[in-house]
Enzyme design. Structure first.
Site, PDB file in Angstrom:
ATOM      1  CG  ASP A  66      36.701 -20.866  76.031  1.00 24.42           C
ATOM      2  OD1 ASP A  66      37.840 -20.396  75.904  1.00 24.42           O
ATOM      3  OD2 ASP A  66      35.756 -20.572  75.287  1.00 24.42           O
ATOM      4  CG  ASP A  67      39.666 -18.147  77.887  1.00 19.21           C
ATOM      5  OD1 ASP A  67      40.155 -18.590  76.846  1.00 19.21           O
ATOM      6  OD2 ASP A  67      39.091 -17.046  77.945  1.00 19.21           O
ATOM      7  CB  CYS A 104      39.179 -20.082  71.885  1.00 17.47           C
ATOM      8  SG  CYS A 104      38.555 -18.500  71.306  1.00 17.47           S
ATOM      9  NE  ARG A 108      37.123 -23.311  71.297  1.00 25.83           N
ATOM     10  CZ  ARG A 108      36.410 -23.795  72.295  1.00 25.83           C
ATOM     11  NH1 ARG A 108      35.495 -24.718  72.060  1.00 25.83           N
ATOM     12  NH2 ARG A 108      36.589 -23.366  73.522  1.00 25.83           N
ATOM     13  CE  LYS A 162      34.795 -20.478  72.040  1.00 20.54           C
ATOM     14  NZ  LYS A 162      35.676 -19.709  72.928  1.00 20.54           N
ATOM     15  CG  HIS A 164      34.615 -19.142  68.455  1.00 25.09           C
ATOM     16  ND1 HIS A 164      35.608 -18.678  69.287  1.00 25.09           N
ATOM     17  CD2 HIS A 164      34.150 -18.051  67.792  1.00 25.09           C
ATOM     18  CE1 HIS A 164      35.744 -17.376  69.159  1.00 25.09           C
ATOM     19  NE2 HIS A 164      34.861 -16.969  68.250  1.00 25.09           N
ATOM     20  CG  HIS A 257      35.528 -16.967  76.825  1.00 31.43           C
ATOM     21  ND1 HIS A 257      34.931 -15.720  76.820  1.00 31.43           N
ATOM     22  CD2 HIS A 257      36.471 -16.920  75.857  1.00 31.43           C
ATOM     23  CE1 HIS A 257      35.490 -14.968  75.893  1.00 31.43           C
ATOM     24  NE2 HIS A 257      36.435 -15.665  75.294  1.00 31.43           N
ATOM     25  CG  ASP A 367      40.081 -22.618  74.529  1.00 34.85           C
ATOM     26  OD1 ASP A 367      40.615 -22.225  75.587  1.00 34.85           O
ATOM     27  OD2 ASP A 367      39.045 -22.097  74.065  1.00 34.85           O
ATOM     28  CG  ASN A 368      43.017 -19.896  74.996  1.00 34.27           C
ATOM     29  OD1 ASN A 368      42.240 -19.765  74.060  1.00 34.27           O
ATOM     30  ND2 ASN A 368      42.697 -19.535  76.230  1.00 34.27           N
ATOM     31  CE  LYS A 427      41.540 -16.013  74.541  1.00 30.99           C
ATOM     32  NZ  LYS A 427      40.123 -15.911  74.980  1.00 30.99           N
TER      33      LYS A 427
END
Length: 789
Positions: A66-67, A104, A108, A162, A164, A257, A367-368, A427
């Site tokens: 993540d991130d 994110c 996904r 995660k 989300h 994240h 994811d980004n 992001k």
């Protein structure tokens, strides 16, 4: 194989194989998998055979970080120690031109369905419910997820981390659960439904379809470690139960994240590494990237970001205090990345010990791009910072706590710029810094001579088609009689063995919060949209990514016809993929909710003792920028003490407790400042305590206490900050303060501090919104936004 998607008796969707599929020789079946057929006297038993994967079918692990910035792994130029992921790159391939969405949840959604994110129903993060199909914030029923397809072709399907992909209003124990992981194809799930959590004290873990009840976490608990333990357990149990059955594991990290939390031992490794600043770090990483061949010798590193609202100061222009605290933020971030790698190493070691590594496809990406959410100064109080509030002095006062359980930090956007080396922006943006990410793929049984680079343009929508292709599976076309949406992506399986294989993904649109972009055969238009300004083709810059991958030389003035042509293509893709309406920056999409939300969640609620922690969003509706009252019906004996009511955590909250024979009310402002009312003595007996929170405006509460209907003189407070937009992140507890505490002093002294008396009930009565509550501005914002349609 010919396949369609069914709904089995558990309510989970899946693919129904028919004769000729991987389970060739078994009978076709309908409905629940593995059902035993009816036996007729004197006849051969008619057994329904469950779906079986082909002999030797590979295991599949998809790991999403993540991130994570483009240059954050050692094999992509980082100074952070990532030996295990670097070893994966040496066994496999590094994809240097891989793209996701700039946020994110949408990434996904595309990863699991092969659809463009808006068409999948997830055009933004799953914290809204605006009513538009591209922003439904739950996966469309017209898509088959990768988990559904793999499960119904004989793979065990498991997920940790995660999710989300469920709208926040559906995450409570009341559901509905139709967009939870186990209803979208996963046999097992362990993690969080929300977008992020406290890594030392997760706010709400979910196993399968039920919350995990935790009062107090061990002192050495860490979320990424826990997820890895669970993933290993799932793999072990599957292979012990049926060694021939392959698994599909979706390891969806909460790291890296915010909040930036790490272990003290990992932080210590990087304590002195980042005092040179982000400008120097960007130069160092870019040099390593060129040496590794990640970027060519003629590529220019983008200069420091200068866009209004996204600009970054020169490190040398900062004060000594700023440099001290900013270096600490980055040390914690590096420690989080390091820990992800350590845990990945544990997972790989287990696969190797089980003799499963060579026949396991492992795909790793982000994811980004790296996140700019810490903005200019960074913060030790993430939720407060979302309101735009900054207090560097308060952050500096607890610099040594950053990364630990008493803070909820995020780094300044200057570090995000360095993490996204060599690209522009971050992001959310549709420039490369928002969506071009480092990507690894390994399959030792099929990839010979690992360590190579691949530079084909690829997109996250290509992942599901590629995995199905590699495993010999076809994309399902129907669920029952209903036709499913066709994936936007295409397989890049050919690139595993052919470095010159052309990219089949020739065009792609991008959109996030009004930022737009369109890629076609190496050319790109991209906009940096300023909120509350007109949309139009005039916003687009034009870049030739073949010679200018870092988007530095705008050709729009020289080639207006190309801009117009590609802008028209973006427009058509937007209509085809449910992108409209565009977000003009008013914030309306986060406020505009269906009418039933208010009816269901904004009224009086009674919480009985023993009730599990009320979920975050459900709890927040009771207090969100409004006045409210809480009645606590309890019986107090001499010597009784403990927490009567707690809502929140170290990121912000309030708590009511009895200590030393007195009632107290406390408030955590999210920056480490804890305030409390003077104590009020309480006699033994039955009582109704009423806590009054009045919201006069200005984002504050005034607080008072009544006992038995009579106001208690002197037990008041004023100017306590209201808690929003996402705080309190942990929900309401009655009779104790579970997990991350509102008051660290009480936690250190008493743990979750359960009340030793008796509580009959706690009743919340939501009152009027504050005069300046965002809820009162919906119509105004709607009219403002219409100006820019």
């Amino acid at each position: 194989m010919v396949a369609g998607v069914h709904q089995n008796e558990s309510g989970c969707g899946g693919v129904t194989p028919v004769e000729g599929g991987p389970s060739a020789g078994s009978r076709a079946y309908e409905g629940f998998r593995g059902r035993v057929g009816r036996t007729v006297a004197g006849s051969e038993p008619d057994y329904q055979t469950p779906p079986l994967a082909p002999d030797g079918a590979p295991n599949v692990i998809v790991m999403l970080v993540d991130d994570l910035g483009y240059s954050d792994l050692g094999c992509f130029g980082s100074e952070i120690a990532t030996p295990n992921l670097d070893a994966l790159a040496e066994r496999g391939l590094r994809y240097t031109n891989f793209h996701v969405t700039p946020m994110c949840s949408p990434t996904r959604a595309s990863l699991l369905t092969g659809l463009n994110s808006h068409l999948a129903g997830i055009g933004h993060v799953a914290h809204s419910d605006s009513g538009y199909p591209g922003y439904a914030m739950e996966l469309t029923d017209r898509a088959a997820t990768a988990a559904e397809v793999f499960r119904d072709n004989g793979w065990d399907t498991a997920m940790v981390g995660k999710w989300h992909l469920t709208k926040d209003s559906n995450c409570s124990d009341a559901g509905p659960r139709d967009s939870w992981p186990c209803q979208k194809g996963f046999d097992r799930f362990y993690g969080i439904l929300d977008g992020f959590t406290n890594f030392h004290h997760p706010h709400r873990l979910v196993q399968d379809n039920s919350p995990v009840e935790v009062d107090t976490y061990p002192d050495d608990y860490y979320f990424t470690d826990d997820l890895t333990d669970r993933a290993i357990d799932m793999i072990r149990s599957t292979k012990a139960s049926n060694p021939s059955k392959p698994f599909f594991l979706y390891f969806s990290h909460g790291a890296v994240h915010a909040p930036l939390h790490a272990k003290a031992t990992d932080i210590a490794k990087y304590a002195d590494r980042y005092h040179g600043g982000w400008d120097l770090l960007r130069q160092e990483r870019f040099a390593r990237m060129q040496a590794l061949g990640i970027v060519g010798p003629d590529v220019e590193c983008a200069p420091r970001n200068t866009e209004v609202g996204s600009d970054v100061a020169a490190w040398e222009d900062l004060t000594d205090d700023e440099r001290q605290i900013y270096a600490r933020y980055m040390a914690v971030y590096a420690a989080m990345v390091d820990n992800v790698d350590q845990n990945f190493g544990r997972l790989v070691d287990e696969l190797r010990a089980m003799d499963q590594l060579d026949n396991t496809i492992i795909f790793v990406t982000s994811d980004n791009g790296a996140s700019r959410e810490g903005e200019v100064e960074g913060t030790t109080g993430y939720f407060v910072h979302l309101l735009g509030e900054t207090d560097v002095a308060a952050d500096l006062a607890r610099v040594d706590e950053i990364g630990g359980p008493t803070t909820t930090p995020h780094y300044p956007r200057g570090w995000a710029m360095a993490c996204n080396t060599p690209f522009r922006l971050y992001k959310i943006n549709t420039h490369a810094g928002g969506h071009q990410v480092s990507t690894l793929l390994s399959w030792p049984d099929r990839i010979a001579g690992g360590g190579a680079l691949r530079d084909q343009y690829l997109h996250v929508t290509d992942v599901m088609p590629t995995l199905l292709d590699l495993c010999g599976l076809e994309q399902p076309t129907h669920r029952g009689q209903d036709e499913l949406l066709a994936p936007a992506g295409t397989s890049f399986a050919a690139t595993l063995t052919d470095p010159t294989a052309p990219s089949a993904h020739r065009e792609q649109y991008y959109e996030m919060l009004g930022h737009r972009g369109y890629y076609r055969d190496g050319m790109e238009i991209v906009s940096y949209h300023r909120p509350m300004t007109e949309f139009g083709d005039h916003e687009f810059a034009l870049f030739d990514l073949r010679s200018d991958p870092t988007e530095l030389h705008d050709l729009a003035g020289d080639q207006p016809d190309v801009v117009a042509e590609m802008a028209a293509a973006w427009q058509q893709s937007a209509w085809d993929n449910q992108v409209f309406p565009l977000d003009e920056g008013s914030g309306l999409k986060f406020l505009d909710r269906p009418d039933w939300i208010e009816d269901a969640f904004d009224g009086e609620v009674v919480i009985r003792p023993g009730t599990p922690t009320l979920e975050r969003w459900r709890s927040q509706r009771l207090i969100w920028v409004r006045s409210f009252e809480v009645d606590i019906r309890c019986t107090v004996r001499a010597g009784d003490e403990g927490i009567l009511l707690a809502h929140g955590d170290q990121g912000g909250g309030y708590v009511v407790w009895i200590e030393d024979g007195s009632v107290r009310i406390g408030h955590n402002d999210g920056r480490g400042r804890f305030s409390e009312t003077p104590p009020s003595a309480i006699a033994p007996g039955d009582h109704v305590l009423t806590v009054h929170f009045t919201a006069p405006g200005g984002n504050v509460w005034d607080v008072a206490l009544s006992i038995g209907g009579a106001r208690v003189d002197g037990i008041t407070a004023s100017g306590w900050s209201v808690l929003f937009p996402m705080a309190p992140f942990e929900g309401i507890d009655v009779g104790s303060d579970r997990r991350s505490p509102v008051s660290w002093r009480l936690y250190e002294a008493h743990g979750s501090f359960p009340f030793t008396g008796e509580i009959e009930s706690v009743t919340y009565r939501p009152g009027d919104p504050a005069p300046d509550s965002p809820a009162t501005l919906v119509e105004v914002l709607r009219q403002m936004g219409a100006t820019y349609e």
